[in-house]
Motif scaffolding. Structure first.
Motif, PDB file in Angstrom:
ATOM      1  N   ARG B 209     -25.442  30.600  32.627  1.00 60.45           N
ATOM      2  CA  ARG B 209     -25.828  31.440  34.538  1.00 60.45           C
ATOM      3  C   ARG B 209     -23.883  29.952  34.834  1.00 60.45           C
ATOM      4  O   ARG B 209     -23.366  30.255  35.183  1.00 60.45           O
ATOM      5  CB  ARG B 209     -26.707  30.409  34.829  1.00 60.45           C
ATOM      6  N   ARG B 210     -24.758  28.945  34.332  1.00 59.72           N
ATOM      7  CA  ARG B 210     -23.386  27.647  34.435  1.00 59.72           C
ATOM      8  C   ARG B 210     -21.791  28.064  33.791  1.00 59.72           C
ATOM      9  O   ARG B 210     -21.503  28.100  34.623  1.00 59.72           O
ATOM     10  CB  ARG B 210     -23.613  26.219  34.182  1.00 59.72           C
ATOM     11  N   GLN B 211     -22.045  28.382  33.009  1.00 61.90           N
ATOM     12  CA  GLN B 211     -20.796  28.628  31.952  1.00 61.90           C
ATOM     13  C   GLN B 211     -20.115  30.341  33.077  1.00 61.90           C
ATOM     14  O   GLN B 211     -19.004  29.896  33.293  1.00 61.90           O
ATOM     15  CB  GLN B 211     -21.046  29.107  30.960  1.00 61.90           C
ATOM     16  N   ALA B 212     -20.984  30.884  33.352  1.00 66.03           N
ATOM     17  CA  ALA B 212     -20.643  32.193  33.904  1.00 66.03           C
ATOM     18  C   ALA B 212     -20.241  32.300  35.098  1.00 66.03           C
ATOM     19  O   ALA B 212     -18.967  32.499  35.989  1.00 66.03           O
ATOM     20  CB  ALA B 212     -21.634  33.095  34.124  1.00 66.03           C
ATOM     21  N   ALA B 213     -20.747  31.349  35.318  1.00 65.88           N
ATOM     22  CA  ALA B 213     -20.592  30.469  37.280  1.00 65.88           C
ATOM     23  C   ALA B 213     -19.027  29.959  37.436  1.00 65.88           C
ATOM     24  O   ALA B 213     -18.540  30.232  38.513  1.00 65.88           O
ATOM     25  CB  ALA B 213     -21.370  29.887  37.750  1.00 65.88           C
ATOM     26  N   ALA B 214     -19.083  29.101  35.935  1.00 62.16           N
ATOM     27  CA  ALA B 214     -17.855  28.372  35.968  1.00 62.16           C
ATOM     28  C   ALA B 214     -16.382  29.495  35.484  1.00 62.16           C
ATOM     29  O   ALA B 214     -15.262  28.627  35.642  1.00 62.16           O
ATOM     30  CB  ALA B 214     -17.539  27.442  34.780  1.00 62.16           C
ATOM     31  N   GLY B 215     -16.680  30.480  35.369  1.00 69.07           N
ATOM     32  CA  GLY B 215     -15.624  31.661  35.536  1.00 69.07           C
ATOM     33  C   GLY B 215     -15.681  32.035  33.507  1.00 69.07           C
ATOM     34  O   GLY B 215     -14.605  31.030  33.080  1.00 69.07           O
ATOM     35  N   LEU B 216     -15.913  32.805  33.140  1.00 69.29           N
ATOM     36  CA  LEU B 216     -16.443  33.130  31.441  1.00 69.29           C
ATOM     37  C   LEU B 216     -15.684  34.178  31.498  1.00 69.29           C
ATOM     38  O   LEU B 216     -15.773  35.356  31.708  1.00 69.29           O
ATOM     39  CB  LEU B 216     -17.544  33.336  30.636  1.00 69.29           C
ATOM     40  N   ASP B 217     -14.038  33.802  30.335  1.00 70.75           N
ATOM     41  CA  ASP B 217     -13.517  34.750  30.398  1.00 70.75           C
ATOM     42  C   ASP B 217     -13.817  35.848  28.963  1.00 70.75           C
ATOM     43  O   ASP B 217     -14.139  37.088  28.377  1.00 70.75           O
ATOM     44  CB  ASP B 217     -12.567  34.948  29.729  1.00 70.75           C
ATOM     45  N   ALA B 218     -14.537  35.290  28.560  1.00 71.91           N
ATOM     46  CA  ALA B 218     -15.085  35.494  26.708  1.00 71.91           C
ATOM     47  C   ALA B 218     -16.138  36.500  26.845  1.00 71.91           C
ATOM     48  O   ALA B 218     -15.820  37.872  25.709  1.00 71.91           O
ATOM     49  CB  ALA B 218     -15.386  34.492  26.070  1.00 71.91           C
ATOM     50  N   PHE B 219     -16.916  36.295  27.669  1.00 75.05           N
ATOM     51  CA  PHE B 219     -18.263  38.148  27.473  1.00 75.05           C
ATOM     52  C   PHE B 219     -18.697  37.509  29.005  1.00 75.05           C
ATOM     53  O   PHE B 219     -18.512  36.656  30.285  1.00 75.05           O
ATOM     54  CB  PHE B 219     -18.926  37.649  26.618  1.00 75.05           C
ATOM     55  N   GLU B 220     -19.335  39.136  29.238  1.00 81.93           N
ATOM     56  CA  GLU B 220     -20.456  38.930  30.218  1.00 81.93           C
ATOM     57  C   GLU B 220     -21.640  38.650  30.353  1.00 81.93           C
ATOM     58  O   GLU B 220     -22.753  39.478  29.773  1.00 81.93           O
ATOM     59  CB  GLU B 220     -20.263  40.440  31.626  1.00 81.93           C
ATOM     60  N   ALA B 346     -14.084  27.174  25.948  1.00 81.79           N
ATOM     61  CA  ALA B 346     -15.185  26.856  27.281  1.00 81.79           C
ATOM     62  C   ALA B 346     -15.927  25.715  26.927  1.00 81.79           C
ATOM     63  O   ALA B 346     -17.637  25.272  27.942  1.00 81.79           O
ATOM     64  CB  ALA B 346     -16.610  28.284  26.941  1.00 81.79           C
ATOM     65  N   GLY B 347     -15.418  24.768  26.106  1.00 80.76           N
ATOM     66  CA  GLY B 347     -15.607  24.187  26.308  1.00 80.76           C
ATOM     67  C   GLY B 347     -16.954  23.996  25.236  1.00 80.76           C
ATOM     68  O   GLY B 347     -18.116  22.753  25.147  1.00 80.76           O
ATOM     69  N   ALA B 348     -17.258  24.530  24.952  1.00 87.31           N
ATOM     70  CA  ALA B 348     -18.535  24.989  23.928  1.00 87.31           C
ATOM     71  C   ALA B 348     -18.791  24.196  21.963  1.00 87.31           C
ATOM     72  O   ALA B 348     -19.766  24.292  21.696  1.00 87.31           O
ATOM     73  CB  ALA B 348     -19.223  26.004  23.827  1.00 87.31           C
ATOM     74  N   LEU B 349     -17.559  23.602  21.863  1.00 87.58           N
ATOM     75  CA  LEU B 349     -17.258  23.251  21.001  1.00 87.58           C
ATOM     76  C   LEU B 349     -18.329  21.570  20.974  1.00 87.58           C
ATOM     77  O   LEU B 349     -18.614  20.872  21.419  1.00 87.58           O
ATOM     78  CB  LEU B 349     -16.464  22.750  20.029  1.00 87.58           C
ATOM     79  N   ARG B 350     -19.189  21.553  19.441  1.00 90.98           N
ATOM     80  CA  ARG B 350     -19.007  20.520  19.361  1.00 90.98           C
ATOM     81  C   ARG B 350     -18.555  19.392  19.018  1.00 90.98           C
ATOM     82  O   ARG B 350     -17.562  19.429  18.695  1.00 90.98           O
ATOM     83  CB  ARG B 350     -20.611  20.258  17.537  1.00 90.98           C
ATOM     84  N   GLU B 351     -18.651  17.719  19.784  1.00 87.82           N
ATOM     85  CA  GLU B 351     -18.086  17.371  19.632  1.00 87.82           C
ATOM     86  C   GLU B 351     -18.338  16.092  18.183  1.00 87.82           C
ATOM     87  O   GLU B 351     -17.706  14.884  17.823  1.00 87.82           O
ATOM     88  CB  GLU B 351     -18.191  15.851  20.626  1.00 87.82           C
ATOM     89  N   ALA B 352     -18.981  15.991  17.848  1.00 84.77           N
ATOM     90  CA  ALA B 352     -19.620  14.822  16.674  1.00 84.77           C
ATOM     91  C   ALA B 352     -19.199  14.925  15.237  1.00 84.77           C
ATOM     92  O   ALA B 352     -18.526  15.963  15.649  1.00 84.77           O
ATOM     93  CB  ALA B 352     -21.340  15.455  16.608  1.00 84.77           C
ATOM     94  N   PRO B 353     -18.867  14.256  14.645  1.00 87.74           N
ATOM     95  CA  PRO B 353     -18.498  14.573  13.620  1.00 87.74           C
ATOM     96  C   PRO B 353     -18.532  15.153  12.329  1.00 87.74           C
ATOM     97  O   PRO B 353     -20.133  15.266  12.236  1.00 87.74           O
ATOM     98  CB  PRO B 353     -18.323  12.935  12.775  1.00 87.74           C
TER      99      PRO B 353
END
Lengths: 365, 365
Positions: B209-220, B346-353
């Motif tokens: 929901r938060r992602q969608a509110a922030a403007g999600l292009d990849a899907f609805e 979307a900033g949804a990638l993992r950051e860890a090594p």
């Protein structure tokens, strides 16, 4: 309320007096309280004794075996049933549950939301001593292979010991209601092997294996079944958490409907197919009857001190009549007592004080 | 092995050279490696370039677009695939995955167990950078309402952030493979409301929901669907954990089969019904074709640096051919790159090594 209802208790001197009384919350049904009342009249003609709770003007007059309590307030559609039950002691489901708690009735039928039935039951009828969590057990209408699935939605999050108790509860139900002397009980999982499944399922599997090795009279533990095994007669009772069980139940219903509607579409696609469909229709009617969910009367709410039955809100009077007759029969055959005896014999009852159990009532259901 | 295979790499100068090469593990199929090889020959006739891994004497001769690597050792039936992959570097699935890792092939098809494909893929091809967990995504053959379900069994236990990534992975797949420009993505749950579901689902719902509110292009993001919604066209992609997804998938298959066999039984029950069934049969054939799981070629293994496709072990050559063609097409259309771009945006990638990710490989799968 208590003395008034006792005075009006149905069936006094009308020949029904040996039968348990069923308290019925009529609010929340898709077709309205009158449809539930119509079901009660059908059940009463077959010997049921009923107290109806709902809006008096929609329930009709009391009759032979049927009493009516004016309880217009419905919390069936509440998004927070536990809060709604606490805040509305006059709600129909709360009054119905209270009637059972006060022994004016010996079983509960709720035509409205499952969540409201569960919350009202927990607060008023209370858990059976030693049972962690009530569960919803649904006999699935699989032709030739009846199977009872639990939990179908009372407990979204469960622990291992809950699943273990569900196995006993489901087995006692199937033994009592369907006469299966030693039911085959399975865990629903993503693989047949003992190591397959969520951590929860693997742990419950191990515990049930240990119980079985120690000599289990209540049922035969047949291990894991996968999704297809659920509808293939691999077990009489299939145990799962309320999240998976609810998804599975609705998926099964949805898939059946889609396949049947595809067959119907095919039977409209060509003149030849139309003729074929018309000739086949009478034979398919029998199958439709076998898989009709109204025939079972709905789900059993197990784990309270009295039996509950929760028909689907979209049922017609035929389904509500079945629900009432099932509840009456279950009370007469003492499913609650049978379950507790099996749990006690297996050492699977909870030891903690009851106060802690009431405190653990989930907020969201 | 590497240089030898490179020398024998299929399709050099035979007109197939622009197409990606698909590495195919032929072990583990119910009908044997020869059936998989037969499927490869069908695919090659449609332009596929394939390296087959399995017992040479059952795979037949190399041919136009087809190379063969003798790899008789199968670990498809191993109860502990991760251990089997580590212990058997010469197993057919490990050699096939290594061929992909070394870019002799650009996609993997595994006719044997999902667990072995997943483990061999994780150890050799490795995760896409920033992806937590690979997932199995299956396009379900629901007539009129195609829907892709993931995860159907790669991850029995998941966390919220895994489900969120699955949403992106499924959407990228459906956009690329089925041409749905902005797929509708839903979470599978036991109720439509945002507050319904396991804690895991409720948390993932909030994050999407938060992602969608922030403007999600990849899907609805269309919220939760229940079990019946899965087969009712409510979404193009339905996201769940691998336990629930696997149970749902097999239940759907089992229920379809039971309903169809009940229709068949009804069509044998009376002379009149027999005639009706015979007349209806041609029209039903189209429906059977539409729901045939072999048409889709199997599940997509997403989240590795190269695409994998996992056909069902019971498939015939037609299904294996589809799997190979799907893998080739997915590699050409760069599903892996598309998915990673959507996750990055979307900033949804993992950051860890990455080292931590390899360490988190589950023991049991």
């Amino acid at each position: 309320v208590s003395s008034e209802q006792r005075a009006r208790s149905p069936g006094a001197g009308d020949g029904h007096s040996s039968a348990p009384v069923v308290a019925v919350d009529c609010n929340g049904a898709d077709l309205g309280p009158a449809e539930v009342a119509a079901g009660a009249h059908i059940a009463a003609q077959q010997g049921a004794r009923v107290i109806l709770f709902g809006p008096e003007d929609e329930l009709g007059a009391p009759g032979d075996g049927i009493d009516v309590v004016h309880a217009p307030l419905s919390i069936a559609k509440s998004s927070d049933p536990a809060r709604a039950v606490r805040a509305n002691p006059e709600a129909s489901i709360v009054q119905a549950a209270r009637a059972v708690a006060q022994d004016q009735a010996q079983a509960l039928v709720c035509a409205g939301g499952t969540g409201a039935a569960l919350a009202a039951g927990l607060f008023n009828i209370k858990r059976t001593r030693g049972v962690y969590r009530p569960a919803l057990a649904l006999p699935l209408p699989v032709p030739g292979h009846p199977v009872t699935l639990l939990d179908v939605g009372a407990n979204v999050e469960v622990r291992r010991e809950h699943l273990v108790q569900f196995a006993f509860m489901g087995a006692a139900l199937v033994r009592t209601v369907f006469g299966v002397s030693r039911p085959r009980v399975a865990l629903l999982s993503n693989g047949a092997e003992a190591v397959r499944g969520s951590l929860l399922v693997v742990e419950a599997h191990g515990e049930l294996r240990r119980q079985a090795a120690a000599g289990l009279d209540a049922f035969e533990f047949v291990g894991n079944v996968e999704g297809d095994g659920l509808v293939a007669g691999a077990a009489d009772v299939v145990v799962t958490d309320g999240f998976t069980g609810n998804v599975a139940l609705k998926l099964m219903e949805g898939t059946s409907q889609r396949v049947l509607s595809a067959v119907r579409d095919a039977a409209m696609s060509t003149p030849r197919a139309k003729l074929g469909g018309a000739l086949l229709r009478p034979a398919l009617r029998g199958f439709r009857g076998q898989v009709d969910p109204e025939r079972q009367g709905g789900a059993y709410l197990l784990g309270l001190r009295r039996l509950g039955v929760v028909p689907h809100g979209r049922f017609t009077r035929a389904g509500f009549a079945q629900a009432i007759l099932r509840a009456q029969r279950g009370a007469r055959e003492d499913i609650v007592g049978q379950t507790q005896r099996a749990l006690r014999q297996a050492g699977a009852l909870r030891e903690a004080p009851m106060s802690a159990q009431v405190a653990s009532l989930p907020e969201r259901e």
